[in-house]
Scaffold this active site. Structure first.
Site, PDB file in Angstrom:
ATOM      1  N   GLY A 294       3.576 -13.545  -0.572  1.00 37.69           N
ATOM      2  CA  GLY A 294       3.069 -12.340   0.070  1.00 37.69           C
ATOM      3  C   GLY A 294       2.077 -11.587  -0.786  1.00 37.69           C
ATOM      4  O   GLY A 294       1.370 -12.166  -1.613  1.00 37.69           O
TER       5      GLY A 294
ATOM      6  N   ASP B 140       7.356 -10.736   6.540  1.00 33.07           N
ATOM      7  CA  ASP B 140       7.007  -9.375   6.946  1.00 33.07           C
ATOM      8  C   ASP B 140       5.701  -9.296   7.719  1.00 33.07           C
ATOM      9  O   ASP B 140       5.418  -8.276   8.351  1.00 33.07           O
ATOM     10  CB  ASP B 140       6.914  -8.461   5.723  1.00 33.07           C
TER      11      ASP B 140
ATOM     12  N   ARG C 120       9.944  -3.674   4.498  1.00 34.71           N
ATOM     13  CA  ARG C 120       9.898  -2.536   3.568  1.00 34.71           C
ATOM     14  C   ARG C 120       8.882  -1.482   4.010  1.00 34.71           C
ATOM     15  O   ARG C 120       9.201  -0.311   4.149  1.00 34.71           O
ATOM     16  CB  ARG C 120       9.533  -3.018   2.159  1.00 34.71           C
TER      17      ARG C 120
ATOM     18  N   MET D 205      19.393 -13.879   5.919  1.00 30.37           N
ATOM     19  CA  MET D 205      19.668 -14.923   6.909  1.00 30.37           C
ATOM     20  C   MET D 205      18.482 -15.166   7.833  1.00 30.37           C
ATOM     21  O   MET D 205      18.335 -16.252   8.387  1.00 30.37           O
ATOM     22  CB  MET D 205      20.901 -14.548   7.726  1.00 30.37           C
TER      23      MET D 205
END
Length: 334
Positions: free
Chosen positions: A75, A106, A151, A258
């Site tokens: 990322g 994300d 986040r 998970m």
């Protein structure tokens, strides 16, 4: 490094005409036979880290091993590291191609339509949401609460909520909200219990941080450690309904890793194949300091310096977020 990405890069690269030796615990020899089926598994074949190594030491190792192509997969943090390695190689006038590949669930890398791992994470998140829905629907005044990763960007929570059709409230970092008061989340949950008898709430891990006590602690990568909004939300719902004398059965589900510790689905596998092939082609063409991604439906090479300027975030005025709001039916919590 995810095994499927490693598989495609090594399959595409001519380095497999000989045996590649990599140091991780012991000498690990990579051959066609070794990597033949690793794309069928999740996780990492070579191992992963959360940073900490000095750029100069990394380049020292690259120089000592006479490596001329480096593929960095990850990322924003991994891309920033790749750029630092690229700049250090330029300073030393080393002929090394440093090419990055956007892999993050994300989906928060700037200019990228989609990153490898995102579709799989959204698909896996459906399991947690469906479980929360079943638990909430089965209980008297049941409230299913699911916390998903994200986040600073709420793409997983938004897409998972939209695709499931079972979410009544979706909270993401990009959109501020209040919990108390006439137009707060708690009052809306009261309305949902009265109207439906149950409800399901999905929150991104970075949501509501302005409502919690801030921490100055950081992880190994330098990221600020967030307060746990999922646990806070769980406790807040319980205390609120206890205070107003209304029974509420809260079922809290936090799937954490998970949603990403699994085999890539078909969509991500195809994306991974193309990104891996393009990364290898870019390296053999002599490019460096670039990342291989999909931008505005086109596969392209983008300068790493551009994509790491800031994380991509959900646009609260976008049609996709408005679709999510239409699906959940939630009001503006202000």
């Amino acid at each position: 490094m995810p095994v499927s990405m490693l598989f495609h890069i090594l399959r595409c690269s001519r380095v497999l005409d000989s045996i590649v030796e990599l140091q991780f615990d012991d000498n690990l020899q990579l051959s066609r036979k070794v990597v033949e089926n690793i794309n069928l598994s999740g996780g990492s074949f070579l191992g992963v880290s959360r940073g900490g190594a000095k750029t100069s030491e990394i380049v020292d190792s690259i120089q000592a091993r006479r490596i001329d192509m480096l593929f960095v997969i990850g990322g924003n943090g991994s891309h920033a590291g790749a750029n630092a390695i690229h700049e250090e190689c330029r300073k030393r006038k080393l002929k090394v191609s440093v090419v990055a590949v956007p892999k993050t669930i994300d989906n928060d890398i700037l200019f990228m339509d989609k990153t490898f791992g995102f579709d799989t994470a959204v698909e896996e998140a459906q399991r947690a949401i469906n479980s929360a829905y079943i638990e909430a629907r089965s209980a008297y005044h049941g409230i299913g609460l699911v916390k998903l990763m994200g986040r600073s960007s709420g793409f997983i929570a938004m897409q998972a909520s939209l695709s499931s059709g079972q979410i009544d409230v979706c909270l993401i970092p990009e959109v501020s909200f209040t919990l108390d008061g006439e137009h707060g989340v708690m009052r809306h949950l009261e309305h949902l219990l009265e109207k439906k008898g149950f409800c399901v709430v999905c929150v991104a891990e970075g949501a509501g941080q302005d409502l919690l006590q801030k921490s100055n602690a950081t992880d190994a990568s330098g990221n600020v450690i967030l307060s746990d909004f999922g646990v806070h939300m769980q406790q807040k719902i319980k205390s609120h309904f206890k205070d107003i004398g209304v029974p509420a059965d809260v079922k809290y589900i936090d799937p954490t890793y998970m949603v990403r510790a699994c085999r890539a689905n078909a969509s991500d596998a195809i994306l991974c194949t193309v990104l891996g092939q393009n990364a290898v082609h870019g390296a053999f063409a002599g490019f460096s300091g670039i990342t291989s991604g999909i931008c505005n439906t086109h596969y392209a090479f983008l300068p790493i310096t551009e994509v790491i300027t800031k994380p991509k975030r959900v646009n609260p005025n976008s049609r996709m977020w408005h679709r999510c709001l239409t699906s959940t039916g939630q009001p503006d919590f202000h």
